[in-house]
Design a protein around this motif. Structure first.
Motif, mmCIF file in Angstrom:
data_model
loop_
_atom_site.group_PDB
_atom_site.id
_atom_site.type_symbol
_atom_site.label_atom_id
_atom_site.label_comp_id
_atom_site.label_asym_id
_atom_site.label_seq_id
_atom_site.Cartn_x
_atom_site.Cartn_y
_atom_site.Cartn_z
ATOM 1 N N MET A 71 0.847 -1.169 0.000
ATOM 2 C CA MET A 71 0.000 0.000 0.000
ATOM 3 C C MET A 71 0.897 1.239 0.000
ATOM 4 S SD MET A 71 -3.127 0.833 2.601
ATOM 5 C CE MET A 71 -4.283 -0.369 1.979
ATOM 6 N N SER A 72 0.515 2.210 -0.794
ATOM 7 C CA SER A 72 1.337 3.413 -0.911
ATOM 8 C C SER A 72 1.059 4.386 0.235
ATOM 9 C CB SER A 72 1.048 4.100 -2.240
ATOM 10 O OG SER A 72 -0.228 4.701 -2.205
ATOM 11 N N THR A 73 1.944 5.339 0.366
ATOM 12 C CA THR A 73 1.772 6.378 1.383
ATOM 13 C C THR A 73 0.485 7.151 1.137
ATOM 14 O OG1 THR A 73 4.158 6.572 1.600
ATOM 15 C CG2 THR A 73 2.848 8.407 2.420
ATOM 16 N N ASP A 109 -2.275 6.002 -0.222
ATOM 17 C CA ASP A 109 -3.381 5.163 0.230
ATOM 18 C C ASP A 109 -3.487 5.174 1.753
ATOM 19 O OD1 ASP A 109 -4.123 4.434 -2.340
ATOM 20 O OD2 ASP A 109 -2.868 2.620 -2.329
ATOM 21 N N ASP A 110 -2.355 5.128 2.434
ATOM 22 C CA ASP A 110 -2.349 5.176 3.899
ATOM 23 C C ASP A 110 -2.966 6.482 4.395
ATOM 24 O OD1 ASP A 110 -1.114 2.716 4.009
ATOM 25 O OD2 ASP A 110 0.897 3.541 4.333
#
Length: 105
Positions: free
Chosen positions: A1-3, A5-6
């Motif tokens: 998960m990408s930053t 998305d986080d």
């Protein structure tokens, strides 16, 4: 998960939490207002709690708080007008928020 998305999930979680807290505070305010009105009506104990519950339920009729104001104004008659009820609701909202925050801690 990408930053990204986080961060998106964190913002969504915060928004959901904030909305829940607002809902709880308004419901608590309505309960407190119902207890105030119950006292004006001479209700005590379980009768006062049941009346306060009916005020909370009245808020689900439509968006906003005018449904609660209408119910209380009708029930209270000459004991309190709509402006007095609105003022009491405004006074009790910060009290309700403080109570909710104490429970969260």
């Amino acid at each position: 998960m990408s930053t990204f998305d986080d961060r998106e999930h964190a913002f969504e979680a915060k928004f959901a939490h904030d909305e829940e807290m607002i809902f709880r505070a308004v419901a608590r305010r309505n309960k407190l207002t119902g207890l105030w009105a119950a006292e004006l009506l001479g209700k005590t104990g379980d009768d006062a709690l049941e009346y306060a519950k009916s005020v909370v339920i009245a808020d689900f009729e439509e968006a906003g708080h005018e449904d609660v104001v209408r119910k209380l104004a009708a029930d209270l008659g000459d004991k309190a007008d709509a402006d007095t009820i609105r003022a009491k609701m405004a006074e009790l909202l910060p009290v309700a928020k403080a109570e909710i925050m104490k429970e969260v801690d």
